[in-house]
Write an enzyme that holds these catalytic residues in place. Structure first.
Site, PDB file in Angstrom:
ATOM      1  N   ASN A  93       0.516   5.443  -0.300  1.00  0.00           N
ATOM      2  CA  ASN A  93      -0.371   5.001   0.789  1.00  0.00           C
ATOM      3  C   ASN A  93      -1.735   4.528   0.307  1.00  0.00           C
ATOM      4  O   ASN A  93      -2.431   3.802   1.015  1.00  0.00           O
ATOM      5  CB  ASN A  93      -0.527   6.178   1.764  1.00  0.00           C
ATOM      6  CG  ASN A  93      -1.731   6.025   2.673  1.00  0.00           C
ATOM      7  OD1 ASN A  93      -1.719   5.237   3.611  1.00  0.00           O
ATOM      8  ND2 ASN A  93      -2.814   6.757   2.375  1.00  0.00           N
ATOM      9  N   TYR A 158      -7.383  -8.312  -1.883  1.00  0.00           N
ATOM     10  CA  TYR A 158      -6.597  -7.385  -1.050  1.00  0.00           C
ATOM     11  C   TYR A 158      -5.289  -8.044  -0.625  1.00  0.00           C
ATOM     12  O   TYR A 158      -4.215  -7.435  -0.688  1.00  0.00           O
ATOM     13  CB  TYR A 158      -7.423  -6.996   0.176  1.00  0.00           C
ATOM     14  CG  TYR A 158      -6.760  -5.971   1.072  1.00  0.00           C
ATOM     15  CD1 TYR A 158      -6.914  -4.604   0.834  1.00  0.00           C
ATOM     16  CD2 TYR A 158      -5.989  -6.358   2.169  1.00  0.00           C
ATOM     17  CE1 TYR A 158      -6.317  -3.663   1.659  1.00  0.00           C
ATOM     18  CE2 TYR A 158      -5.391  -5.432   2.997  1.00  0.00           C
ATOM     19  CZ  TYR A 158      -5.560  -4.086   2.743  1.00  0.00           C
ATOM     20  OH  TYR A 158      -4.968  -3.156   3.566  1.00  0.00           O
ATOM     21  N   LYS A 162      -1.463  -6.785  -1.622  1.00  0.00           N
ATOM     22  CA  LYS A 162      -0.479  -6.304  -0.646  1.00  0.00           C
ATOM     23  C   LYS A 162       0.787  -7.161  -0.646  1.00  0.00           C
ATOM     24  O   LYS A 162       1.877  -6.664  -0.371  1.00  0.00           O
ATOM     25  CB  LYS A 162      -1.111  -6.237   0.746  1.00  0.00           C
ATOM     26  CG  LYS A 162      -2.217  -5.162   0.868  1.00  0.00           C
ATOM     27  CD  LYS A 162      -1.683  -3.747   0.633  1.00  0.00           C
ATOM     28  CE  LYS A 162      -2.721  -2.682   0.985  1.00  0.00           C
ATOM     29  NZ  LYS A 162      -2.210  -1.310   0.803  1.00  0.00           N
TER      30      LYS A 162
HETATM   31  N1  LIG Z   1      -7.110   1.105   8.218  1.00  0.00           N
HETATM   32  C1  LIG Z   1      -6.570  -0.088   8.404  1.00  0.00           C
HETATM   33  O1  LIG Z   1      -6.943  -0.830   9.318  1.00  0.00           O
HETATM   34  C2  LIG Z   1      -5.480  -0.566   7.483  1.00  0.00           C
HETATM   35  C3  LIG Z   1      -4.821  -1.764   7.775  1.00  0.00           C
HETATM   36  C4  LIG Z   1      -3.808  -2.223   6.937  1.00  0.00           C
HETATM   37  C5  LIG Z   1      -3.449  -1.489   5.826  1.00  0.00           C
HETATM   38  N2  LIG Z   1      -4.106  -0.328   5.551  1.00  0.00           N
HETATM   39  C6  LIG Z   1      -3.689   0.422   4.359  1.00  0.00           C
HETATM   40  O2  LIG Z   1      -3.468   1.765   4.677  1.00  0.00           O
HETATM   41  C7  LIG Z   1      -3.616   2.570   3.507  1.00  0.00           C
HETATM   42  C8  LIG Z   1      -4.447   3.802   3.824  1.00  0.00           C
HETATM   43  O3  LIG Z   1      -5.749   3.394   4.159  1.00  0.00           O
HETATM   44  P1  LIG Z   1      -6.667   4.111   5.246  1.00  0.00           P
HETATM   45  O4  LIG Z   1      -7.038   3.058   6.205  1.00  0.00           O
HETATM   46  O5  LIG Z   1      -6.034   5.365   5.707  1.00  0.00           O
HETATM   47  O6  LIG Z   1      -7.954   4.372   4.322  1.00  0.00           O
HETATM   48  P2  LIG Z   1      -8.900   5.642   4.044  1.00  0.00           P
HETATM   49  O7  LIG Z   1     -10.043   5.063   3.270  1.00  0.00           O
HETATM   50  O8  LIG Z   1      -9.205   6.379   5.296  1.00  0.00           O
HETATM   51  O9  LIG Z   1      -8.016   6.546   3.078  1.00  0.00           O
HETATM   52  C9  LIG Z   1      -7.720   6.165   1.749  1.00  0.00           C
HETATM   53  C10 LIG Z   1      -7.809   7.376   0.836  1.00  0.00           C
HETATM   54  O10 LIG Z   1      -7.485   6.929  -0.504  1.00  0.00           O
HETATM   55  C11 LIG Z   1      -8.327   7.616  -1.417  1.00  0.00           C
HETATM   56  N3  LIG Z   1      -8.469   6.836  -2.647  1.00  0.00           N
HETATM   57  C12 LIG Z   1      -9.071   5.635  -2.803  1.00  0.00           C
HETATM   58  N4  LIG Z   1      -9.025   5.254  -4.082  1.00  0.00           N
HETATM   59  C13 LIG Z   1      -8.357   6.222  -4.760  1.00  0.00           C
HETATM   60  C14 LIG Z   1      -7.982   6.403  -6.119  1.00  0.00           C
HETATM   61  N5  LIG Z   1      -8.320   5.504  -7.068  1.00  0.00           N
HETATM   62  N6  LIG Z   1      -7.309   7.522  -6.470  1.00  0.00           N
HETATM   63  C15 LIG Z   1      -6.986   8.450  -5.544  1.00  0.00           C
HETATM   64  N7  LIG Z   1      -7.314   8.332  -4.231  1.00  0.00           N
HETATM   65  C16 LIG Z   1      -7.996   7.237  -3.846  1.00  0.00           C
HETATM   66  C17 LIG Z   1      -9.657   7.755  -0.681  1.00  0.00           C
HETATM   67  O11 LIG Z   1     -10.452   8.804  -1.242  1.00  0.00           O
HETATM   68  C18 LIG Z   1      -9.201   8.022   0.745  1.00  0.00           C
HETATM   69  O12 LIG Z   1      -9.107   9.422   1.009  1.00  0.00           O
HETATM   70  C19 LIG Z   1      -4.212   1.637   2.450  1.00  0.00           C
HETATM   71  O13 LIG Z   1      -3.196   1.200   1.577  1.00  0.00           O
HETATM   72  C20 LIG Z   1      -4.732   0.478   3.256  1.00  0.00           C
HETATM   73  O14 LIG Z   1      -4.786  -0.724   2.528  1.00  0.00           O
HETATM   74  C21 LIG Z   1      -5.101   0.158   6.349  1.00  0.00           C
END
Ligand SMILES: NC(=O)c1ccc[n+]([C@@H]2O[C@H](COP(=O)([O-])OP(=O)(O)OC[C@H]3O[C@@H](n4cnc5c(N)ncnc54)[C@H](O)[C@@H]3O)[C@@H](O)[C@H]2O)c1
Length: 255
Positions: A93, A158, A162
């Site tokens: 994730n 990004y 993806k």
């Molecule tokens: N939030 C959105 O709108 C959205 C939309 C499309 C895709 N995504 C994808 O969903 C996934 C989760 O994102 P989210 O929105 O929950 O983000 P978030 O920032 O709330 O959570 C991401 C977590 O990853 C951890 N992290 C970041 N870099 C790291 C590393 N190098 N090593 C270990 N941990 C690390 C962070 O500390 C954080 O706790 C991601 O892949 C993101 O691209 C999110």
């Protein structure tokens, strides 16, 4: 075709199973860890953020096993998989944003940093987690992709990272189909998390924001993504689903 199992007790669907979840201290990863635990599983919760991991552990109990590592470290994947015991579920994730930088404003540090987390770390963890799954003849990998693979709603680093996640997902699905391992992805639309959606480019903001604002549905709570991820992770409902990239975006991708 004869069907033997007509229903499943959701509260037990992950009983006795271990899942590795990355980015598990916030947003979608945390919500997924919580649902896996609620439904009987044990979660090896990987994140950079030690304080957030500790807070989640205090709330979710001993089946939330925190592992504080930077997933961009070359040895991280082996360390996580060796320490986890047999994990038949991997939720890849972790992900970071890129400030919506278009190619003409892109710096190498952003490109390298985003691909290291969003693509290379995912590949390495898949590569480390697959052999024990293949040996056991069972396993489910769920990667987190993005709406950015259906429409332009992020920067170039990004977006490319993806698209690579989609390629990784389909290639694994194709090569190991029939060996008990499935690999799928969810592509979230907007989700209320800490991921950070600040534009670092005026040009991109001017081009993209009006389109996004006009088309995007209301942001989802992370739990809605967790439901889709857990569905794919579960060998009951999703047993015949392999190589799928599923939009979880209230239909944004078809607007
Ligand atoms: N939030 C959105 O709108 C959205 C939309 C499309 C895709 N995504 C994808 O969903 C996934 C989760 O994102 P989210 O929105 O929950 O983000 P978030 O920032 O709330 O959570 C991401 C977590 O990853 C951890 N992290 C970041 N870099 C790291 C590393 N190098 N090593 C270990 N941990 C690390 C962070 O500390 C954080 O706790 C991601 O892949 C993101 O691209 C999110």
């Amino acid at each position: 075709m004869a069907t033997t199992e007509r229903s499943v007790d959701y509260s037990k669907r992950f009983d006795g199973k271990t899942a590795i979840v990355t980015g598990a201290a916030s947003g979608i990863g945390l919500a997924t860890a919580e649902m896996l635990i609620q439904d009987g599983g044990r979660v090896v919760a990987v994140d950079l953020d030690q304080a957030a991991l500790d807070a989640a552990r205090a709330r979710l109990g001993e089946r939330y096993v925190p592992v504080a590592v930077d997933l961009t470290h070359p040895d991280a994947a082996a360390y996580i998989v060796e320490g986890a015991g047999f994990a038949e579920i991997l939720v890849n994730n972790v992900g970071i944003m890129d400030g919506f930088l278009p190619l003409t404003e892109l710096d190498d540090a952003t490109w390298d940093g985003v691909l290291a987390v969003n693509t290379t770390a995912m590949m390495r963890l898949c590569r480390a987690a697959l052999p024990p799954m293949l040996k056991a003849g069972r396993g489910s990998i769920v990667n987190v992709s993005s709406e950015a693979t259906f429409r332009t709603c992020a920067g170039i680093a990004y977006t490319v990272s993806k698209y690579a996640v989609n390629g990784l997902t389909k290639h694994i699905a194709a090569l190991y189909a029939g060996l008990g391992v499935r690999c799928n992805a969810v592509a979230p639309g907007g989700v209320r998390t800490n991921v950070g959606s600040n534009f670092r480019s005026e040009m991109a903001a001017g081009r993209l924001w009006p389109i996004m604002a006009a088309t995007a549905p209301e942001e989802a709570e992370p739990e809605l993504l967790a439901r889709a991820i857990c569905f794919l992770a579960d060998d009951h409902g999703a047993k015949y689903i392999n190589g799928a990239i599923i939009p979880v975006d209230a239909g944004w991708s078809v607007v």
